[in-house]
Design a protein around this motif. Structure first.
Motif, short mmCIF file in Angstrom:
data_model
loop_
_atom_site.label_atom_id
_atom_site.label_comp_id
_atom_site.label_asym_id
_atom_site.label_seq_id
_atom_site.Cartn_x
_atom_site.Cartn_y
_atom_site.Cartn_z
N ALA A 27 0.83 -1.20 0.00
CA ALA A 27 0.00 0.00 0.00
C ALA A 27 0.87 1.26 0.00
O ALA A 27 0.58 2.24 -0.70
CB ALA A 27 -0.92 -0.01 1.21
N LEU A 28 1.96 1.21 0.76
CA LEU A 28 2.88 2.35 0.80
C LEU A 28 3.56 2.52 -0.56
O LEU A 28 3.80 3.64 -1.02
CB LEU A 28 3.92 2.13 1.90
N THR A 29 3.87 1.40 -1.23
CA THR A 29 4.45 1.45 -2.57
C THR A 29 3.53 2.17 -3.53
O THR A 29 3.94 3.05 -4.29
CB THR A 29 4.71 0.02 -3.10
N ARG A 30 2.24 1.79 -3.49
CA ARG A 30 1.25 2.42 -4.37
C ARG A 30 1.15 3.92 -4.08
O ARG A 30 1.04 4.73 -5.01
CB ARG A 30 -0.10 1.74 -4.15
N TYR A 31 1.18 4.26 -2.81
CA TYR A 31 1.09 5.67 -2.43
C TYR A 31 2.28 6.45 -2.97
O TYR A 31 2.12 7.54 -3.55
CB TYR A 31 1.03 5.78 -0.91
N LEU A 32 3.49 5.92 -2.79
CA LEU A 32 4.69 6.61 -3.27
C LEU A 32 4.69 6.74 -4.78
O LEU A 32 5.06 7.79 -5.34
CB LEU A 32 5.94 5.86 -2.80
N VAL A 36 4.67 10.70 -5.20
CA VAL A 36 6.00 11.30 -5.35
C VAL A 36 6.09 12.19 -6.60
O VAL A 36 6.62 13.31 -6.53
CB VAL A 36 7.09 10.21 -5.36
N PRO A 37 5.58 11.74 -7.77
CA PRO A 37 5.60 12.63 -8.94
C PRO A 37 4.84 13.93 -8.71
O PRO A 37 5.22 14.99 -9.23
CB PRO A 37 4.94 11.79 -10.04
N VAL A 38 3.76 13.88 -7.93
CA VAL A 38 2.99 15.08 -7.62
C VAL A 38 3.81 16.03 -6.76
O VAL A 38 3.87 17.24 -7.02
CB VAL A 38 1.67 14.71 -6.90
N PHE A 39 4.45 15.49 -5.72
CA PHE A 39 5.26 16.31 -4.82
C PHE A 39 6.47 16.92 -5.56
O PHE A 39 6.88 18.05 -5.26
CB PHE A 39 5.76 15.48 -3.65
N ALA A 40 7.02 16.15 -6.51
CA ALA A 40 8.25 16.59 -7.20
C ALA A 40 7.97 17.43 -8.43
O ALA A 40 8.91 17.95 -9.04
CB ALA A 40 9.08 15.36 -7.60
N LYS A 41 6.71 17.58 -8.81
CA LYS A 41 6.35 18.33 -10.01
C LYS A 41 6.84 19.77 -9.92
O LYS A 41 6.65 20.44 -8.90
CB LYS A 41 4.84 18.30 -10.21
N GLY A 42 7.49 20.21 -10.99
CA GLY A 42 8.00 21.57 -11.02
C GLY A 42 9.38 21.72 -10.45
O GLY A 42 9.96 22.81 -10.51
N TRP A 44 13.52 20.00 -10.04
CA TRP A 44 14.49 19.32 -10.91
C TRP A 44 14.36 17.81 -10.81
O TRP A 44 14.86 17.08 -11.68
CB TRP A 44 15.92 19.74 -10.53
N LEU A 45 13.66 17.32 -9.79
CA LEU A 45 13.44 15.88 -9.65
C LEU A 45 12.15 15.40 -10.33
O LEU A 45 11.86 14.21 -10.34
CB LEU A 45 13.36 15.52 -8.16
N GLY A 46 11.41 16.33 -10.92
CA GLY A 46 10.12 15.99 -11.48
C GLY A 46 10.17 14.91 -12.54
O GLY A 46 9.40 13.94 -12.52
N GLY A 47 11.09 15.04 -13.49
CA GLY A 47 11.19 14.06 -14.57
C GLY A 47 11.58 12.69 -14.08
O GLY A 47 11.04 11.67 -14.52
N VAL A 48 12.54 12.66 -13.15
CA VAL A 48 12.99 11.38 -12.61
C VAL A 48 11.88 10.72 -11.81
O VAL A 48 11.60 9.53 -11.96
CB VAL A 48 14.23 11.58 -11.72
N ALA A 49 11.22 11.50 -10.95
CA ALA A 49 10.15 10.95 -10.11
C ALA A 49 9.02 10.38 -10.94
O ALA A 49 8.43 9.34 -10.60
CB ALA A 49 9.61 12.04 -9.18
N LYS A 50 8.70 11.02 -12.05
CA LYS A 50 7.62 10.55 -12.91
C LYS A 50 7.96 9.23 -13.58
O LYS A 50 7.07 8.44 -13.93
CB LYS A 50 7.33 11.61 -13.97
N SER A 51 9.25 8.96 -13.77
CA SER A 51 9.67 7.76 -14.50
C SER A 51 9.96 6.57 -13.59
O SER A 51 10.15 5.47 -14.08
CB SER A 51 10.93 8.08 -15.33
N VAL A 52 10.03 6.80 -12.28
CA VAL A 52 10.32 5.69 -11.37
C VAL A 52 9.11 4.77 -11.28
O VAL A 52 8.00 5.21 -11.01
CB VAL A 52 10.69 6.22 -9.97
#
Length: 363
Positions: A27-32, A36-42, A44-52
């Motif tokens: 459940a924590l995996t699904r949450y992250l 995480v992409p939402v938190f990192a949006k905008g 420098w980590l946004g692109g990486v977070a979206k691809s993990v």
């Protein structure tokens, strides 16, 4: 008698606790994965977070849980609930529902030719290189399957066919993730640098990145047509998963583990053959017929979501069951084999895609 029943009751309770740990981490995996992409949006980590992808979070959380539970002295007691094999096999059977052979027909000729040649050549090279470096045959089978077919899913099927250890599967899964993540960004950059046609680019991406989700991410970066071709090529390779599992089962039973002149019966082959592969193929056929007869696509989407859930549970369990000691014995050589096979795969894949998809158009 009462003492025996009490022990059994405690075993059941500990096993249930182990399952609960897996579910919570899943459940924590699904949450992250979603947040995480939402938190990192905008940032420098946004692109990486979206691809993990979820396997990264699942395995890392499993490893973290492993360390915590080991430190607390609870891990071994809870281990009966880490049902890696059950979660994996169920997930792979459901994976078959996402493989629609009617879609593959649109690019059947070049896609099938590339998949067959790439799997044969890359699997053979990886097996040969692993042999030269003295790597255990079972680990070689997992590495070769992962690089040549479809990453973790292929490694799982191969593990069942050759009866590999969980540590070997965890090692291979880690290699797949480590190499797949940078490929999401590096291959699209290489496509631009080489000036590849869109169809060739898609075929190259689909034939080389080891996970379907990563293939989709890289293909989308290049463009819609590249994404379509990449998906068809990867789907075709996935469809050959069962064939490879059958071949590995027969090879290990008849040659690698055969002693003396002892004959291996058809029943023995059947007993060690990973039965879930049949479910995988059956799910693919049923899904194809269902969709072609006008079935509701949302049902397939639901099945795919359920598949993802089981695979998350499986990857969390892999992390929880992970043991460092056996991997230390393997040393650097498996990493060298995987890296060498990846480079070979990129070169051969580029050559095949350039020849087979030259002038191809999806329209």
């Amino acid at each position: 008698m009462a003492e025996v029943q009490t022990r059994q009751r405690f075993r059941v309770l500990w096993a249930a606790g182990g399952v609960a740990v897996v579910v919570v981490l899943a459940a924590l995996t699904r949450y992250l994965e979603q947040q995480v992409p939402v938190f990192a949006k905008g940032t420098w980590l946004g692109g990486v977070a979206k691809s993990v992808e979820y396997p990264v979070y699942a395995i890392l959380l499993g490893l973290l849980g492993n360390a915590v539970l080991t430190g607390l002295g609870f891990r071994d007691r809870l281990a009966a609930g880490f049902r890696t094999e059950f979660f994996i096999k169920t997930g792979l059977v459901l994976l078959g529902a996402s493989i629609n052979f009617a879609v593959i027909v649109k690019a059947a000729g070049p896609a099938v030719a590339q998949a067959f040649l790439l799997i044969t050549l890359v699997f053979g090279f990886t097996w040969w290189l692993g042999g030269k470096l003295g790597i255990d045959a079972k680990l070689r089978a997992l590495l070769a399957s992962a690089v040549s077919i479809c990453g973790v899913s292929a490694a799982i099927a191969a593990a069942g066919a050759v009866q590999a250890r969980r540590e070997q599967l965890a090692y291979t899964a880690s290699m797949v993730i480590i190499f797949a993540l940078p490929s999401i960004f590096l291959l699209p950059l290489a496509v631009d640098a080489l000036g590849l046609p869109t169809a060739v680019a898609g075929a190259w991406i689909g034939g080389n990145i080891d996970t379907t989700a990563a293939v989709s991410a890289a293909g989308a970066i290049v463009g819609e047509e590249a994404l379509q071709i990449a998906t068809i090529v990867k789907t075709t390779q996935n469809a050959l998963l069962g064939v490879v599992a059958v071949a590995l089962t027969a090879y290990f039973a008849l040659k690698v583990e055969r002693t003396g002149d002892a004959k291996v019966s058809g029943r023995a082959l059947w007993e060690r053959f990973p039965k879930f592969v049949l479910g995988f193929l059956a799910a693919s056929v049923v899904a194809t017929v269902f969709l072609e007869s006008g079935g509701d696509k949302t049902l397939i989407t639901t099945v795919n979501d359920l598949r993802t859930l089981f695979l998350i549970l499986a990857f969390v369990s892999i992390g929880l069951e992970f043991r460092v000691a056996p991997l230390r014995e393997a040393g650097w050589k498996p990493i060298g084999v995987f890296a060498g096979a990846t480079v070979f795969n990129l070169l051969v894949g580029l050559g095949l895609a350039s020849v087979l998809f030259a002038g191809f158009s999806s329209s």
